[in-house]
Write a protein that holds these residues in place. Structure first.
Motif, short mmCIF file in Angstrom:
data_model
loop_
_atom_site.label_atom_id
_atom_site.label_comp_id
_atom_site.label_asym_id
_atom_site.label_seq_id
_atom_site.Cartn_x
_atom_site.Cartn_y
_atom_site.Cartn_z
N LEU A 93 -8.19 -4.84 -10.02
CA LEU A 93 -7.57 -5.02 -8.70
C LEU A 93 -6.10 -4.60 -8.73
N PHE A 94 -5.39 -4.99 -9.80
CA PHE A 94 -3.99 -4.60 -9.92
C PHE A 94 -3.84 -3.10 -10.09
N LYS A 95 -4.74 -2.52 -10.86
CA LYS A 95 -4.69 -1.07 -11.07
C LYS A 95 -4.85 -0.33 -9.75
N ASN A 96 -5.69 -0.86 -8.87
CA ASN A 96 -5.93 -0.20 -7.58
C ASN A 96 -4.79 -0.41 -6.60
N ASN A 97 -4.00 -1.47 -6.78
CA ASN A 97 -2.99 -1.82 -5.77
C ASN A 97 -1.55 -1.60 -6.24
N TYR A 98 -1.31 -1.64 -7.55
CA TYR A 98 0.08 -1.57 -8.02
C TYR A 98 0.67 -0.17 -7.90
N ALA A 99 -0.18 0.86 -7.79
CA ALA A 99 0.36 2.21 -7.62
C ALA A 99 1.19 2.29 -6.34
N ALA A 100 0.66 1.72 -5.26
CA ALA A 100 1.40 1.73 -3.99
C ALA A 100 2.66 0.87 -4.08
N PRO A 166 4.96 7.35 10.80
CA PRO A 166 3.88 6.42 11.14
C PRO A 166 4.36 4.98 11.10
N VAL A 167 3.76 4.15 11.95
CA VAL A 167 4.18 2.76 12.05
C VAL A 167 3.73 1.97 10.82
N MET A 168 2.48 2.12 10.44
CA MET A 168 1.93 1.32 9.35
C MET A 168 0.97 2.17 8.52
N GLY A 169 0.58 1.60 7.36
CA GLY A 169 -0.42 2.24 6.52
C GLY A 169 0.20 3.13 5.45
N ARG A 170 -0.68 3.74 4.68
CA ARG A 170 -0.29 4.63 3.59
C ARG A 170 -1.06 5.95 3.75
N GLY A 172 0.48 9.11 3.56
CA GLY A 172 1.16 10.24 2.95
C GLY A 172 2.61 9.89 2.66
N TRP A 173 3.39 10.89 2.26
CA TRP A 173 4.78 10.62 1.91
C TRP A 173 5.59 10.15 3.12
N GLU A 174 5.15 10.52 4.36
CA GLU A 174 5.88 10.09 5.54
C GLU A 174 5.83 8.56 5.70
N SER A 175 4.72 7.96 5.33
CA SER A 175 4.59 6.51 5.49
C SER A 175 5.42 5.73 4.48
N LEU A 176 5.95 6.42 3.47
CA LEU A 176 6.78 5.75 2.46
C LEU A 176 8.25 5.70 2.86
N ILE A 177 8.65 6.51 3.84
CA ILE A 177 10.08 6.65 4.15
C ILE A 177 10.66 5.38 4.75
N LEU A 178 10.03 4.83 5.79
CA LEU A 178 10.60 3.65 6.46
C LEU A 178 10.67 2.42 5.56
N PRO A 179 9.59 2.06 4.85
CA PRO A 179 9.73 0.91 3.95
C PRO A 179 10.72 1.13 2.82
N SER A 180 10.81 2.39 2.31
CA SER A 180 11.78 2.67 1.25
C SER A 180 13.21 2.55 1.77
N LEU A 181 13.46 3.06 2.97
CA LEU A 181 14.79 2.93 3.56
C LEU A 181 15.14 1.46 3.80
N THR A 182 14.17 0.70 4.29
CA THR A 182 14.40 -0.72 4.54
C THR A 182 14.76 -1.46 3.25
N LEU A 183 13.97 -1.24 2.22
CA LEU A 183 14.24 -1.90 0.93
C LEU A 183 15.55 -1.41 0.33
N PHE A 256 4.68 -3.57 6.80
CA PHE A 256 4.29 -2.19 7.10
C PHE A 256 2.80 -1.93 6.82
N ALA A 257 2.04 -2.99 6.52
CA ALA A 257 0.61 -2.85 6.20
C ALA A 257 0.41 -1.80 5.11
#
Length: 313
Positions: A93-100, A166-170, A172-183, A256-257
């Motif tokens: 389970l961790f292997k499947n989820n920790y990549a994200a 995109p608002v939520m989900g994963r 592509g690389w576009e979905s990583l921008i907003l949560p990365s900027l927030t963090l 960000f789901a």
């Protein structure tokens, strides 16, 4: 260095035992019964004998210290057990989820570095410039505003209003921008202030003042003396903030789901999936211990004279 690593490993090993035991105990004291959830008592009529049989099968009838020893004996063999709900191995389970999760954590760290290093330096060297005022504003924002509020604002402006990302989900690389900027903004605000104050303190020391008087070039002074003296506090702060960084990642994953370990932990809490929760605590503890060992070793390499003085005393 070998003695330092061995001593620290022993200290963190003892801390690991204490932390895992009390977290194991506290999980058992949380209201709710995973057996009842597993059997879905709210939907079906289940015999009390069946509930007792499953509790005994899962080992919940044993004393807590017996359960802990059995669990720890599996952990030292790198077996975190199976999920009570899905039956899947926790490591899988961790292997499947920790990549994200690592994608988001690394993205946030890169954004924090990209913001904190130049803005912190500009705030120290040019305190009256426009960029210094921007750095001050970002520092206050990141230090005082919770990361989920920053995330909601970013979602409203850049995803809902402007529709750039995109608002939520994963997806592509576009979905990583907003949560990365927030963090990155949430974490970087603390480091902007730290880098600024550290640089100002270093530049006011006697040996830096004398180096300026001797006519050493500004570039050499910055790279060889000031930067090296300013690094240790920043490295120490990073080692301390790893746990809060991982906590911030979990919050933003839920917001960000983003299908990382954060959603897995929320689902596990709601379903009282003890093996998954305990596995997460073990992994997080090991991560914090490893990062602190690495940062401690780096500090010894950057400031060997301080540790030699301690040894001589």
């Amino acid at each position: 260095m070998t003695r330092f690593v061995a001593r620290k490993s022993l200290e963190w090993g003892l801390a690991f035992l204490v932390f895992t035991f009390f977290s194991f105990l506290l999980l058992r004291l949380v209201p709710g019964d995973p057996v009842l959830y597993l059997l879905k008592v709210d939907e079906l009529q289940v015999d009390v004998a069946e509930i007792d049989r499953l509790r005994e099968e899962l080992g919940f009838t044993d004393p807590v210290w017996v359960q802990y020893i059995q669990w720890l004996s599996e952990v030292v063999r790198f077996n975190l057990g199976d999920s009570l709900i899905t039956g899947q191995p926790v490591t899988q389970l961790f292997k499947n989820n920790y990549a994200a999760t690592f994608e988001l954590a690394i993205g946030g760290i890169l954004v924090a570095i990209a913001l904190a290093v130049p803005l912190g330096a500009i705030s120290a060297f040019r305190p009256n410039s426009a960029l210094a005022k921007l750095a001050s504003g970002l520092s206050i924002l990141g230090s005082s505003v919770p990361s989920f509020l920053i995330g909601l604002f970013m979602m409203y402006v850049f995803a809902v209003t402007l529709q750039w990302f995109p608002v939520m989900g994963r997806t592509g690389w576009e979905s990583l921008i907003l949560p990365s900027l927030t963090l990155g903004i949430a974490v970087g605000g603390v480091y902007i202030r730290l880098i600024r104050s550290t640089l100002l303190e270093v530049m006011s020391t006697d040996y830096i003042v004398m180096a300026k008087i001797r006519g050493i070039r500004s570039k050499t002074l910055l790279t060889r003396y000031i930067a090296r003296a300013a690094l240790p506090p920043v490295i120490s702060m990073f080692g301390v903030s790893v746990a809060s960084l991982m906590g911030g990642v979990v919050v933003l994953e839920v917001l960000f789901a983003y299908p990382g370990v954060g959603k897995l932990m929320v689902d596990s809490v709601l379903r009282r999936d003890f093996p998954v929760l305990q596995g997460y605590l073990v992994f997080t503890t090991c991560l914090v211990v490893t990062v602190n060992l690495v940062t401690g070793s780096l500090l010894r390499l950057l400031q060997p004279h301080l540790y030699r003085k301690k040894v001589s005393r």
